[in-house]
Design an enzyme around this catalytic site. Sequence first.
Site, PDB file in Angstrom:
ATOM      1  N   ARG A   1      -8.441   3.113  -4.638  1.00  0.00           N
ATOM      2  CA  ARG A   1      -9.585   3.736  -3.876  1.00  0.00           C
ATOM      3  C   ARG A   1      -9.549   5.200  -3.803  1.00  0.00           C
ATOM      4  O   ARG A   1     -10.578   5.535  -4.284  1.00  0.00           O
ATOM      5  CB  ARG A   1      -9.160   3.118  -2.184  1.00  0.00           C
ATOM      6  CG  ARG A   1     -10.110   3.324  -1.301  1.00  0.00           C
ATOM      7  CD  ARG A   1      -9.685   2.866   0.032  1.00  0.00           C
ATOM      8  NE  ARG A   1      -8.296   3.378   0.497  1.00  0.00           N
ATOM      9  CZ  ARG A   1      -8.471   4.559   1.289  1.00  0.00           C
ATOM     10  NH1 ARG A   1      -9.444   4.765   1.569  1.00  0.00           N
ATOM     11  NH2 ARG A   1      -7.460   5.069   1.459  1.00  0.00           N
TER      12      ARG A   1
ATOM     13  N   HIS B   1       7.778  -7.332  -1.708  1.00  0.00           N
ATOM     14  CA  HIS B   1       7.456  -6.719  -0.716  1.00  0.00           C
ATOM     15  C   HIS B   1       8.094  -7.425   0.548  1.00  0.00           C
ATOM     16  O   HIS B   1       7.880  -7.197   1.619  1.00  0.00           O
ATOM     17  CB  HIS B   1       6.060  -7.445  -0.174  1.00  0.00           C
ATOM     18  CG  HIS B   1       4.925  -6.362  -1.037  1.00  0.00           C
ATOM     19  ND1 HIS B   1       4.950  -5.133  -1.301  1.00  0.00           N
ATOM     20  CD2 HIS B   1       3.652  -6.943  -1.580  1.00  0.00           C
ATOM     21  CE1 HIS B   1       3.785  -4.672  -2.073  1.00  0.00           C
ATOM     22  NE2 HIS B   1       3.108  -5.670  -2.160  1.00  0.00           N
TER      23      HIS B   1
ATOM     24  N   TRP C   1       5.753 -10.198  -8.840  1.00  0.00           N
ATOM     25  CA  TRP C   1       6.667 -10.236  -7.394  1.00  0.00           C
ATOM     26  C   TRP C   1       7.445 -11.389  -7.567  1.00  0.00           C
ATOM     27  O   TRP C   1       6.998 -12.490  -7.768  1.00  0.00           O
ATOM     28  CB  TRP C   1       5.451 -10.226  -6.469  1.00  0.00           C
ATOM     29  CG  TRP C   1       4.788  -9.029  -5.981  1.00  0.00           C
ATOM     30  CD1 TRP C   1       5.148  -8.452  -4.938  1.00  0.00           C
ATOM     31  CD2 TRP C   1       3.909  -8.132  -6.589  1.00  0.00           C
ATOM     32  NE1 TRP C   1       4.385  -7.275  -4.854  1.00  0.00           N
ATOM     33  CE2 TRP C   1       3.680  -7.123  -5.848  1.00  0.00           C
ATOM     34  CE3 TRP C   1       3.235  -8.390  -7.932  1.00  0.00           C
ATOM     35  CZ2 TRP C   1       2.375  -6.276  -6.243  1.00  0.00           C
ATOM     36  CZ3 TRP C   1       2.293  -7.387  -8.199  1.00  0.00           C
ATOM     37  CH2 TRP C   1       1.962  -6.340  -7.427  1.00  0.00           C
TER      38      TRP C   1
ATOM     39  N   MET D   1      -5.122   5.462 -14.301  1.00  0.00           N
ATOM     40  CA  MET D   1      -4.699   4.126 -13.699  1.00  0.00           C
ATOM     41  C   MET D   1      -6.113   3.518 -13.072  1.00  0.00           C
ATOM     42  O   MET D   1      -6.130   2.267 -13.145  1.00  0.00           O
ATOM     43  CB  MET D   1      -3.586   4.368 -12.719  1.00  0.00           C
ATOM     44  CG  MET D   1      -2.060   4.472 -13.351  1.00  0.00           C
ATOM     45  SD  MET D   1      -0.943   4.448 -12.125  1.00  0.00           S
ATOM     46  CE  MET D   1      -0.956   2.801 -11.431  1.00  0.00           C
TER      47      MET D   1
ATOM     48  N   SER E   1      -5.127   2.417   3.982  1.00  0.00           N
ATOM     49  CA  SER E   1      -5.306   2.064   2.619  1.00  0.00           C
ATOM     50  C   SER E   1      -5.237   0.354   2.923  1.00  0.00           C
ATOM     51  O   SER E   1      -6.044  -0.379   2.175  1.00  0.00           O
ATOM     52  CB  SER E   1      -4.032   2.330   2.008  1.00  0.00           C
ATOM     53  OG  SER E   1      -3.954   1.596   0.640  1.00  0.00           O
TER      54      SER E   1
ATOM     55  N   TYR F   1       5.780   8.289  -1.769  1.00  0.00           N
ATOM     56  CA  TYR F   1       4.267   8.365  -2.541  1.00  0.00           C
ATOM     57  C   TYR F   1       4.226   9.569  -2.298  1.00  0.00           C
ATOM     58  O   TYR F   1       3.857  10.586  -3.609  1.00  0.00           O
ATOM     59  CB  TYR F   1       3.310   7.386  -1.528  1.00  0.00           C
ATOM     60  CG  TYR F   1       2.182   7.594  -1.931  1.00  0.00           C
ATOM     61  CD1 TYR F   1       1.534   6.541  -3.046  1.00  0.00           C
ATOM     62  CD2 TYR F   1       1.190   8.608  -1.800  1.00  0.00           C
ATOM     63  CE1 TYR F   1       0.271   6.585  -3.074  1.00  0.00           C
ATOM     64  CE2 TYR F   1       0.083   8.592  -2.031  1.00  0.00           C
ATOM     65  CZ  TYR F   1      -0.596   7.502  -2.903  1.00  0.00           C
ATOM     66  OH  TYR F   1      -1.945   7.527  -3.225  1.00  0.00           O
TER      67      TYR F   1
ATOM     68  N   TRP G   1       0.711  -7.595 -12.879  1.00  0.00           N
ATOM     69  CA  TRP G   1       1.541  -8.790 -12.215  1.00  0.00           C
ATOM     70  C   TRP G   1       2.325  -9.571 -13.057  1.00  0.00           C
ATOM     71  O   TRP G   1       3.224 -10.391 -12.708  1.00  0.00           O
ATOM     72  CB  TRP G   1       0.515  -9.352 -11.168  1.00  0.00           C
ATOM     73  CG  TRP G   1      -0.527  -9.967 -12.113  1.00  0.00           C
ATOM     74  CD1 TRP G   1      -0.446 -11.153 -12.675  1.00  0.00           C
ATOM     75  CD2 TRP G   1      -1.925  -9.590 -12.336  1.00  0.00           C
ATOM     76  NE1 TRP G   1      -1.627 -11.636 -13.244  1.00  0.00           N
ATOM     77  CE2 TRP G   1      -2.522 -10.506 -13.109  1.00  0.00           C
ATOM     78  CE3 TRP G   1      -2.517  -8.228 -11.920  1.00  0.00           C
ATOM     79  CZ2 TRP G   1      -4.043 -10.405 -13.358  1.00  0.00           C
ATOM     80  CZ3 TRP G   1      -3.762  -8.302 -12.398  1.00  0.00           C
ATOM     81  CH2 TRP G   1      -4.434  -9.350 -12.926  1.00  0.00           C
TER      82      TRP G   1
ATOM     83  N   LYS H   1       0.884  -1.285   0.108  1.00  0.00           N
ATOM     84  CA  LYS H   1      -0.093  -0.040   0.021  1.00  0.00           C
ATOM     85  C   LYS H   1       0.945   1.226   0.032  1.00  0.00           C
ATOM     86  O   LYS H   1       0.331   2.405   0.612  1.00  0.00           O
ATOM     87  CB  LYS H   1      -1.027  -0.022   1.150  1.00  0.00           C
ATOM     88  CG  LYS H   1      -1.766  -1.178   1.378  1.00  0.00           C
ATOM     89  CD  LYS H   1      -2.180  -1.834  -0.005  1.00  0.00           C
ATOM     90  CE  LYS H   1      -3.407  -1.333  -0.615  1.00  0.00           C
ATOM     91  NZ  LYS H   1      -3.796  -1.967  -1.951  1.00  0.00           N
ATOM     92  N   SER H   2       2.083   1.074  -0.219  1.00  0.00           N
ATOM     93  CA  SER H   2       2.980   2.265  -0.472  1.00  0.00           C
ATOM     94  C   SER H   2       3.068   2.973  -1.857  1.00  0.00           C
ATOM     95  O   SER H   2       3.720   4.008  -1.717  1.00  0.00           O
ATOM     96  CB  SER H   2       4.256   1.775   0.117  1.00  0.00           C
ATOM     97  OG  SER H   2       4.367   1.219   1.003  1.00  0.00           O
ATOM     98  N   GLY H   3       2.170   2.349  -2.819  1.00  0.00           N
ATOM     99  CA  GLY H   3       2.509   2.927  -4.102  1.00  0.00           C
ATOM    100  C   GLY H   3       3.059   2.183  -5.133  1.00  0.00           C
ATOM    101  O   GLY H   3       3.906   2.409  -6.031  1.00  0.00           O
TER     102      GLY H   3
ATOM    103  N   THR I   1       1.889  -0.245  -7.369  1.00  0.00           N
ATOM    104  CA  THR I   1       1.216  -0.079  -8.648  1.00  0.00           C
ATOM    105  C   THR I   1       1.730   0.933  -9.268  1.00  0.00           C
ATOM    106  O   THR I   1       1.861   0.832 -10.580  1.00  0.00           O
ATOM    107  CB  THR I   1      -0.395  -0.385  -8.287  1.00  0.00           C
ATOM    108  OG1 THR I   1      -0.612  -1.265  -7.305  1.00  0.00           O
ATOM    109  CG2 THR I   1      -0.999  -1.103  -9.644  1.00  0.00           C
TER     110      THR I   1
HETATM  111  P1  A3P Z   1      -5.400   4.380  -1.520  1.00  0.00           P
HETATM  112  O1  A3P Z   1      -6.060   3.037  -0.883  1.00  0.00           O
HETATM  113  O2  A3P Z   1      -4.916   5.190  -0.249  1.00  0.00           O
HETATM  114  O3  A3P Z   1      -6.417   4.787  -2.434  1.00  0.00           O
HETATM  115  P2  A3P Z   1       0.117  -0.615  -3.643  1.00  0.00           P
HETATM  116  O4  A3P Z   1      -0.089  -0.522  -5.170  1.00  0.00           O
HETATM  117  O5  A3P Z   1       1.451  -0.412  -2.952  1.00  0.00           O
HETATM  118  O6  A3P Z   1      -0.862  -1.710  -2.815  1.00  0.00           O
HETATM  119  O7  A3P Z   1      -0.544   0.872  -3.311  1.00  0.00           O
HETATM  120  C1  A3P Z   1      -1.975   1.062  -3.326  1.00  0.00           C
HETATM  121  C2  A3P Z   1      -2.420   2.457  -3.054  1.00  0.00           C
HETATM  122  O8  A3P Z   1      -1.848   3.256  -4.071  1.00  0.00           O
HETATM  123  C3  A3P Z   1      -3.914   2.900  -2.985  1.00  0.00           C
HETATM  124  O9  A3P Z   1      -4.190   3.790  -2.193  1.00  0.00           O
HETATM  125  C4  A3P Z   1      -3.835   3.225  -4.661  1.00  0.00           C
HETATM  126  O10 A3P Z   1      -5.267   4.047  -4.456  1.00  0.00           O
HETATM  127  C5  A3P Z   1      -2.668   4.166  -4.735  1.00  0.00           C
HETATM  128  N1  A3P Z   1      -2.381   4.475  -5.917  1.00  0.00           N
HETATM  129  C6  A3P Z   1      -2.169   3.495  -7.168  1.00  0.00           C
HETATM  130  N2  A3P Z   1      -2.149   4.242  -8.055  1.00  0.00           N
HETATM  131  C7  A3P Z   1      -1.965   5.609  -7.695  1.00  0.00           C
HETATM  132  C8  A3P Z   1      -1.820   6.735  -8.739  1.00  0.00           C
HETATM  133  N3  A3P Z   1      -1.554   6.750  -9.894  1.00  0.00           N
HETATM  134  N4  A3P Z   1      -1.920   7.991  -7.834  1.00  0.00           N
HETATM  135  C9  A3P Z   1      -1.998   7.971  -6.536  1.00  0.00           C
HETATM  136  N5  A3P Z   1      -2.148   6.979  -5.678  1.00  0.00           N
HETATM  137  C10 A3P Z   1      -2.255   5.779  -6.451  1.00  0.00           C
END
Ligand code: A3P
Length: 287
Positions: free
Chosen positions: A249, A100, A78, A224, A130, A185, A73, A45-47, A49
């Site tokens: 989200r 991770h 991973w 995205m 998140s 992020y 993926w 959940k750090s960014g 993707t």
């Molecule tokens: P939120 O749940 O706060 O919206 P990961 O990819 O490490 O699992 O992280 C997912 C988090 O990154 C989610 O956060 C997702 O919405 C956010 N995210 C993915 N792509 C993004 C983008 N282009 N800009 C901003 N946030 C992004």
Amino acid sequence: MANLDVTLHYSGINFPGHLHSEQSMRFAEEFKFHETDTLIVTYPKSGTTWMQEILTLIYSDGNQTPAKTIPNWIRTPWIEHYYCEDILQDKLDHRIITTHLPYHMLSKSLKQSNAKVIYIARNPMDIIVSFYHFHKIANFLPEPGTFEEFLENFLLGEVHFGSWFEHIKDWLSHREEFNFLFITYEELKKDLQYSVKKICNFLERPLLPETIDTIVQHCNFTNMKDNQMTNYTLVPNEIMDHRRGKFMRKGTVGDWKEHFTDEQKQRFEKMFQDKMSDCNIQFTWTL
Ligand code: A3P
């Protein structure tokens, strides 16, 4: 789908058993990195993707076709997932690999290479929010309980993927051992254009200004969120229940303010001070 309820306990950490196995973990630990590999390292959940998408576009020189036709993926797998071995075996150059895993599991294999490592960090309070919401849709993760319960488990490092504190401290305290870029992020959010240029410099992949513009446009949250290859809607509801929430989200900085009570914030801050007192990095989590 098999193994959704199975947890793999490996090297002191719990991992979802439908993607991780003893064999896939050993594969990761013994992996032979190439000089041209780039490894994205994150706590969930750090960014992750977001960075997978940025690197895909940098290595395709702004050509959007791979990012629009191949799930993230597959193009940026991973290393610890069971299918990674099959995907990587045919690729030689400029492999984008994600993990991770904590430092201690990859240090041996990484140190033997000059692969590039990009570590992305995010405000842990936003990660908690998140991750909490992600637990509600991911059927391969345990029920999160209330936010209070989840927060407590996170602070104790008792969630899947282990302790955030240990993950970031271990990786950052060993950064000198690697060809390493640390980015947050929040930096991406503040100035994506500047961040993409910074990543290009690190990767020694200079790109034309108009290519950078294409990447910035392609990688914004709205685009995205609508891209099936990054928004996880290709994953069936049985595994990720899209009726209960979205992977993409909110994509904002500071959403923790909508979730934490004053007491929870104080509890978090106390824990952060205790756990991070031996870490000499100043983090900026605001924009
Ligand atoms: P939120 O749940 O706060 O919206 P990961 O990819 O490490 O699992 O992280 C997912 C988090 O990154 C989610 O956060 C997702 O919405 C956010 N995210 C993915 N792509 C993004 C983008 N282009 N800009 C901003 N946030 C992004």
